[in-house]
Scaffold this active site. Sequence first.
Site, short mmCIF file in Angstrom:
data_model
loop_
_atom_site.label_atom_id
_atom_site.label_comp_id
_atom_site.label_asym_id
_atom_site.label_seq_id
_atom_site.Cartn_x
_atom_site.Cartn_y
_atom_site.Cartn_z
N TYR A 12 43.42 35.66 33.74
CA TYR A 12 44.01 35.16 35.00
C TYR A 12 43.59 33.71 35.24
CZ TYR A 12 44.20 34.09 39.95
OH TYR A 12 44.39 33.45 41.15
N LYS A 72 45.90 30.11 35.03
CA LYS A 72 46.02 29.12 36.11
C LYS A 72 45.57 27.74 35.63
CE LYS A 72 47.30 31.39 39.94
NZ LYS A 72 48.27 30.93 40.94
N ARG A 81 29.87 34.12 48.99
CA ARG A 81 31.20 33.57 48.70
C ARG A 81 31.68 32.72 49.87
NH1 ARG A 81 29.60 34.93 44.54
NH2 ARG A 81 30.51 36.33 42.98
#
Length: 323
Positions: free
Chosen positions: A139, A143, A217
């Site tokens: 993934y 990108k 995060r």
Amino acid sequence: MTSRYLVTGGAGYVGGTVARHLVEAGHEVTVLDDLSTGFAEGVPAGAEFIEGRIQDAAKWLDGSYGGVLHFAAFSQVGESVAKPEKYWENNVGGTMALLAAMRTAGVRKLVFSSTAATYGEPESVPITESARTAPTSPYGASKLAVDHMIGGECAAHGLAAVSLRYFNVAGAYGACGERHDPESHLVPLVLEVALGRREAINVYGDDYPTPDGTCVRDYIHVADLAEAHLLALDAMTPGEHLVCNLGNGNGFSVREVVETVRRVTGHPVPEVIAARRPGDPAVLVASAETARERLGWHPSRPDLADIVRDAWAFTQERERGRA
């Protein structure tokens, strides 16, 4: 000034939110989405909807469009490991077809939905755009490949483009909220526990070198994210590929998210401590200085409680719709 824009993947969570912001700003919007992961009801009122694939964008794209905002991508990290060909074919092959359609139609502005997954495990935080890119999944690699492709298009053919690399997007904007299948994002998962749809939330590792031992995060409200896309349309330069990180610049731990959900919802959220997941960095926090300097972007909803509160309102409304 208003314009006409094509929003690929505009029936999804982020794409739908951006499409809604464009409509609210007075722009003419066409959403192109194959509904493989999006929802027709996610297309905002006032936008034209075309059910189709980005591989076929040339059927509909013409010189009347002022630009393209591109969100049509598969984004499940685990699935990309099991089915890498699906991600190369759609994320990379689909974008290649889209860029060709834009070139033929003379549409010369692009905002691309990129990701912090292009960086992989960071060597230092906060992460800047000059950080080493070493994606750890197909993934993220897909990108990054698209980012390289866009850079080449800008240099060779004068495209004006901005790639926005998101960190952790959360919250909701009206009818636009998270509803992935399967769900893998922390905030909606914890809200499902508060709602009683899950027994507990798994906390993967509580022995990281962080203040409370859980991963940290960078969370950004989806509406703040959408506003950055509109600013990007006005900040791009022909022949330049600008890359901007989007995040609050502040990190929240897994336990802080869980505790915030308890406080906002008033419901208990049991935790189950599980083993660390391979490849999970202890801290992922963005430096968004480039977005501030080049786009004039400042997140207006940085508080985690506000992000959770909007997500909770969406989750409750969706639950009422199931009844």
